[in-house]
Write a protein that holds these residues in place. Structure first.
Motif, PDB file in Angstrom:
ATOM      1  N   ALA A 121      -9.226   3.936  -5.593  1.00 45.91           N
ATOM      2  CA  ALA A 121      -9.150   2.613  -6.209  1.00 45.91           C
ATOM      3  C   ALA A 121     -10.550   2.065  -6.480  1.00 45.91           C
ATOM      4  O   ALA A 121     -10.784   1.422  -7.508  1.00 45.91           O
ATOM      5  CB  ALA A 121      -8.373   1.657  -5.302  1.00 45.91           C
ATOM      6  N   ARG A 122     -11.484   2.326  -5.576  1.00 46.89           N
ATOM      7  CA  ARG A 122     -12.863   1.902  -5.812  1.00 46.89           C
ATOM      8  C   ARG A 122     -13.429   2.597  -7.049  1.00 46.89           C
ATOM      9  O   ARG A 122     -14.124   1.995  -7.868  1.00 46.89           O
ATOM     10  CB  ARG A 122     -13.728   2.189  -4.587  1.00 46.89           C
ATOM     11  CG  ARG A 122     -13.379   1.352  -3.362  1.00 46.89           C
ATOM     12  CD  ARG A 122     -14.486   1.416  -2.319  1.00 46.89           C
ATOM     13  NE  ARG A 122     -14.717   2.763  -1.824  1.00 46.89           N
ATOM     14  CZ  ARG A 122     -14.071   3.314  -0.793  1.00 46.89           C
ATOM     15  NH1 ARG A 122     -13.123   2.618  -0.157  1.00 46.89           N
ATOM     16  NH2 ARG A 122     -14.359   4.540  -0.378  1.00 46.89           N
ATOM     17  N   LEU A 167      -3.580   6.946   2.633  1.00 44.96           N
ATOM     18  CA  LEU A 167      -4.006   5.577   2.384  1.00 44.96           C
ATOM     19  C   LEU A 167      -5.514   5.502   2.203  1.00 44.96           C
ATOM     20  O   LEU A 167      -6.013   4.798   1.308  1.00 44.96           O
ATOM     21  CB  LEU A 167      -3.562   4.670   3.533  1.00 44.96           C
ATOM     22  CG  LEU A 167      -2.073   4.305   3.570  1.00 44.96           C
ATOM     23  CD1 LEU A 167      -1.742   3.554   4.851  1.00 44.96           C
ATOM     24  CD2 LEU A 167      -1.687   3.471   2.355  1.00 44.96           C
ATOM     25  N   ARG A 168      -6.247   6.223   3.035  1.00 39.53           N
ATOM     26  CA  ARG A 168      -7.705   6.238   2.889  1.00 39.53           C
ATOM     27  C   ARG A 168      -8.111   6.867   1.561  1.00 39.53           C
ATOM     28  O   ARG A 168      -9.048   6.399   0.897  1.00 39.53           O
ATOM     29  CB  ARG A 168      -8.343   7.000   4.053  1.00 39.53           C
ATOM     30  CG  ARG A 168      -8.335   6.235   5.367  1.00 39.53           C
ATOM     31  CD  ARG A 168      -9.232   6.902   6.390  1.00 39.53           C
ATOM     32  NE  ARG A 168      -8.699   8.181   6.820  1.00 39.53           N
ATOM     33  CZ  ARG A 168      -7.903   8.335   7.886  1.00 39.53           C
ATOM     34  NH1 ARG A 168      -7.552   7.275   8.615  1.00 39.53           N
ATOM     35  NH2 ARG A 168      -7.465   9.533   8.221  1.00 39.53           N
ATOM     36  N   ARG A 169      -7.388   7.903   1.153  1.00 42.11           N
ATOM     37  CA  ARG A 169      -7.682   8.566  -0.116  1.00 42.11           C
ATOM     38  C   ARG A 169      -7.444   7.600  -1.296  1.00 42.11           C
ATOM     39  O   ARG A 169      -8.265   7.519  -2.209  1.00 42.11           O
ATOM     40  CB  ARG A 169      -6.801   9.808  -0.250  1.00 42.11           C
ATOM     41  CG  ARG A 169      -7.128  10.694  -1.441  1.00 42.11           C
ATOM     42  CD  ARG A 169      -6.302  11.968  -1.422  1.00 42.11           C
ATOM     43  NE  ARG A 169      -6.663  12.845  -0.319  1.00 42.11           N
ATOM     44  CZ  ARG A 169      -5.899  13.079   0.748  1.00 42.11           C
ATOM     45  NH1 ARG A 169      -4.704  12.523   0.849  1.00 42.11           N
ATOM     46  NH2 ARG A 169      -6.318  13.877   1.710  1.00 42.11           N
ATOM     47  N   LEU A 170      -6.348   6.853  -1.239  1.00 44.93           N
ATOM     48  CA  LEU A 170      -6.048   5.917  -2.320  1.00 44.93           C
ATOM     49  C   LEU A 170      -7.071   4.787  -2.393  1.00 44.93           C
ATOM     50  O   LEU A 170      -7.444   4.346  -3.483  1.00 44.93           O
ATOM     51  CB  LEU A 170      -4.648   5.322  -2.141  1.00 44.93           C
ATOM     52  CG  LEU A 170      -3.456   6.157  -2.619  1.00 44.93           C
ATOM     53  CD1 LEU A 170      -2.192   5.314  -2.592  1.00 44.93           C
ATOM     54  CD2 LEU A 170      -3.671   6.698  -4.016  1.00 44.93           C
ATOM     55  N   ARG A 171      -7.527   4.306  -1.249  1.00 48.84           N
ATOM     56  CA  ARG A 171      -8.519   3.228  -1.253  1.00 48.84           C
ATOM     57  C   ARG A 171      -9.814   3.683  -1.912  1.00 48.84           C
ATOM     58  O   ARG A 171     -10.444   2.939  -2.665  1.00 48.84           O
ATOM     59  CB  ARG A 171      -8.767   2.758   0.175  1.00 48.84           C
ATOM     60  CG  ARG A 171      -7.568   2.014   0.786  1.00 48.84           C
ATOM     61  CD  ARG A 171      -7.705   1.890   2.283  1.00 48.84           C
ATOM     62  NE  ARG A 171      -6.475   1.363   2.887  1.00 48.84           N
ATOM     63  CZ  ARG A 171      -6.189   1.439   4.193  1.00 48.84           C
ATOM     64  NH1 ARG A 171      -7.064   2.021   5.029  1.00 48.84           N
ATOM     65  NH2 ARG A 171      -5.065   0.948   4.648  1.00 48.84           N
ATOM     66  N   ARG A 172     -10.216   4.919  -1.615  1.00 45.79           N
ATOM     67  CA  ARG A 172     -11.440   5.447  -2.219  1.00 45.79           C
ATOM     68  C   ARG A 172     -11.255   5.608  -3.732  1.00 45.79           C
ATOM     69  O   ARG A 172     -12.149   5.278  -4.522  1.00 45.79           O
ATOM     70  CB  ARG A 172     -11.797   6.791  -1.570  1.00 45.79           C
ATOM     71  CG  ARG A 172     -13.005   7.480  -2.202  1.00 45.79           C
ATOM     72  CD  ARG A 172     -13.474   8.633  -1.326  1.00 45.79           C
ATOM     73  NE  ARG A 172     -12.411   9.579  -1.055  1.00 45.79           N
ATOM     74  CZ  ARG A 172     -12.098  10.595  -1.852  1.00 45.79           C
ATOM     75  NH1 ARG A 172     -12.759  10.757  -2.992  1.00 45.79           N
ATOM     76  NH2 ARG A 172     -11.130  11.432  -1.534  1.00 45.79           N
ATOM     77  N   ASN A 181     -11.755   1.070 -10.224  1.00 48.20           N
ATOM     78  CA  ASN A 181     -12.277  -0.257 -10.561  1.00 48.20           C
ATOM     79  C   ASN A 181     -13.630  -0.148 -11.264  1.00 48.20           C
ATOM     80  O   ASN A 181     -13.907  -0.867 -12.229  1.00 48.20           O
ATOM     81  CB  ASN A 181     -12.391  -1.107  -9.299  1.00 48.20           C
ATOM     82  CG  ASN A 181     -11.034  -1.497  -8.744  1.00 48.20           C
ATOM     83  OD1 ASN A 181     -10.046  -1.564  -9.477  1.00 48.20           O
ATOM     84  ND2 ASN A 181     -10.971  -1.763  -7.446  1.00 48.20           N
ATOM     85  N   GLU A 227       0.812  -1.225   0.000  1.00 47.22           N
ATOM     86  CA  GLU A 227       0.000   0.000   0.000  1.00 47.22           C
ATOM     87  C   GLU A 227       0.839   1.266   0.000  1.00 47.22           C
ATOM     88  O   GLU A 227       0.390   2.309  -0.466  1.00 47.22           O
ATOM     89  CB  GLU A 227      -0.927   0.011   1.224  1.00 47.22           C
ATOM     90  CG  GLU A 227      -2.174  -0.823   1.064  1.00 47.22           C
ATOM     91  CD  GLU A 227      -3.236  -0.467   2.081  1.00 47.22           C
ATOM     92  OE1 GLU A 227      -4.378  -0.167   1.683  1.00 47.22           O
ATOM     93  OE2 GLU A 227      -2.921  -0.474   3.292  1.00 47.22           O
ATOM     94  N   ARG A 245      -0.285   2.258 -10.228  1.00 49.80           N
ATOM     95  CA  ARG A 245      -1.730   2.103 -10.083  1.00 49.80           C
ATOM     96  C   ARG A 245      -2.402   3.212 -10.878  1.00 49.80           C
ATOM     97  O   ARG A 245      -2.151   4.391 -10.633  1.00 49.80           O
ATOM     98  CB  ARG A 245      -2.128   2.203  -8.599  1.00 49.80           C
ATOM     99  CG  ARG A 245      -1.649   1.027  -7.777  1.00 49.80           C
ATOM    100  CD  ARG A 245      -1.947   1.214  -6.294  1.00 49.80           C
ATOM    101  NE  ARG A 245      -1.009   2.126  -5.658  1.00 49.80           N
ATOM    102  CZ  ARG A 245      -0.730   2.127  -4.349  1.00 49.80           C
ATOM    103  NH1 ARG A 245      -1.325   1.269  -3.563  1.00 49.80           N
ATOM    104  NH2 ARG A 245       0.134   2.984  -3.852  1.00 49.80           N
TER     105      ARG A 245
END
Length: 450
Positions: free
Chosen positions: A344-345, A337-342, A348, A288, A304
């Protein structure tokens, strides 16, 4: 003191450098552009009477902030910047560069790669002629030089960049005859739900841009061929979602199906790559924070494909991981990290909305030029597979597909689909072309003095 090399001065590279500088380190930054900014925030190098708002639209504030941050570090001598410089090879802690001063080598202890992405294309009959460009090329010409690449343009492909470049060209006074999207409207609607849940404002902004295209936008099309004469394209032949044949007159064709991560240097630096079915391409394996191998960190679209906002966060994360591994104090990574997870959603869902047209690539007519560098047709590659077997590197060695100046950057993904279709295999089993140095064309004269 550790020697930090950052390759790429786009949003990811700039934020990585900024994080290093704040920790008291002096990184070296290498970029192929004249000035920092990357592709998305590319700056002009001629005098243009255009404001930040005109150049970058709703992203003007972010572009200005990235430019200002890097210019300030350079002015204060807190980073060393090698512009107009390509990294040709990486080996044993040495980067082999080619720039205005010729061929040089730089030693490094830690490497952050922020190499970005490039256009992903599907060949069409007739695409090998003059006057056929990628979406990225059209955007570069518009941003850096203030010109459109044709008087009557047809844009074809899929993804948000297709809409964005069309709107930018129209706003700049260009004439866009048609915008042809291969993604069915049903897939776009399904993907839009996930996109809106992850990033509602960005999704709304995209819908507004799409609406501006009006009747020149067509979804779910099938592209047949580019008609050309001695001067270049004269028309693009295509079919509507219902199968009706159409012809769009033009003097320039612009193609692009989202983006392809630039992974050549990551491969040479020791990163492992894996097939990503959602993105339909080979992407580096990272944690991550962006760790890819010992003392090697990746950030941005080269790792990514999440866009410019995510690239800034990824640049900070990669630098933070590097600092932690060196024993330095670093910023709290959780917000990024929270920003990247959002994001990534969102990404996708975006891939589901605008899928890579694998079947279109597999069904290319035999006489279609597949590899523009070497002039190899889809039929020649299919004939080669009967001898080489369905493995990318063996097919390359016998057919020469991917041996040209671009080293397979434009033809590799479509060629893999052709091989897989001919052999009746999933494309992931075809494998990928091994990266080799030099990763950019280099004149022999650059090395003669040594």
């Amino acid at each position: 003191m550790s020697r930090i090399l950052i390759v790429g001065a786009g949003p990811a590279g700039v934020r990585a450098a900024e994080t290093m500088v704040r920790a008291g380190l002096h990184p070296v930054v290498v970029d192929e552009g004249i000035r920092a900014g990357g592709q998305i925030y590319r700056r002009t190098f001629v005098r243009l009477d255009r404001t930040f708002r005109t150049l970058y639209g709703s992203e003007a504030g972010k572009a200005e902030a990235v430019h200002a941050a890097f210019d300030r570090m350079v002015a204060e001598n807190r980073v060393s910047f090698h512009s107009q410089t390509s990294v040709l090879a990486l080996r044993d802690g040495m980067a082999h560069l080619l720039g205005p001063e010729g061929a040089i080598t730089l030693a490094y202890d830690r490497l952050i790669l922020a190499t970005g992405a490039m256009d992903r294309v599907v060949p069409l009959p007739g695409w090998q002629g003059a006057g056929v460009y990628t979406l990225g090329a059209a955007q570069i010409a518009l941003k850096a030089q203030g010109v459109a690449l044709g008087r009557r343009m047809v844009l074809a492909g899929s993804g948000p960049l297709l809409t964005l470049v069309a709107v930018q060209l129209i706003k700049a006074g260009g004439r866009v005859e048609a915008v042809l999207d291969t993604a069915p409207i049903s897939a776009q609607m399904r993907g839009a739900v996930g996109m809106a849940l992850a990033r509602p404002w960005v999704t709304l902004r995209g819908a507004i841009m799409r609406a501006r295209l009006g009747r020149c936008y067509h979804a779910g099309v099938r592209l047949d061929r580019i008609e050309t004469d001695a001067t270049g394209p004269v028309a693009l032949h295509w079919r509507t979602a219902s199968g009706e044949a159409r012809i769009s007159p033009c003097d320039a064709v612009v193609l692009g199906w989202h983006l392809r991560a630039e992974t050549h240097l990551a491969d040479l630096a020791g990163a492992s790559l894996e097939w990503n079915a959602g993105y339909a391409q080979w992407l580096p394996k990272i944690d991550e924070m962006g760790r890819a191998a010992e003392a090697v960190y990746l950030a941005g679209d080269g790792a990514r494909l999440l866009g410019a906002d995510a690239a800034e966060a990824a640049g900070r994360l990669a630098a933070t991981a590097c600092l932690k591994d060196m024993g330095h104090r670093a910023i709290d990574p959780m917000p990024d990290l929270r920003r990247l997870r959002r994001m990534a959603r969102f990404a996708n869902a975006l891939q589901r909305a605008f899928p890579w047209p694998a079947e279109m690539a597999r069904a290319l007519p035999d006489d279609t030029v597949l590899c523009r560098c070497e002039g190899i047709s889809a039929g020649a590659l299919r004939a080669t597979v009967d001898w080489s077997g369905p493995e990318a590197n063996r097919a390359k060695s016998l057919s020469r597909v991917g041996m040209g100046r671009c080293q397979g950057r434009y033809c590799q993904l479509a060629a893999a689909e052709v091989i897989a279709g001919h052999a009746g295999l999933p494309v992931s089993e075809v494998g990928r072309l091994r990266s080799q140095s030099p990763v950019r064309p280099a004149p022999v004269s650059a090395f003669l003095g040594r």
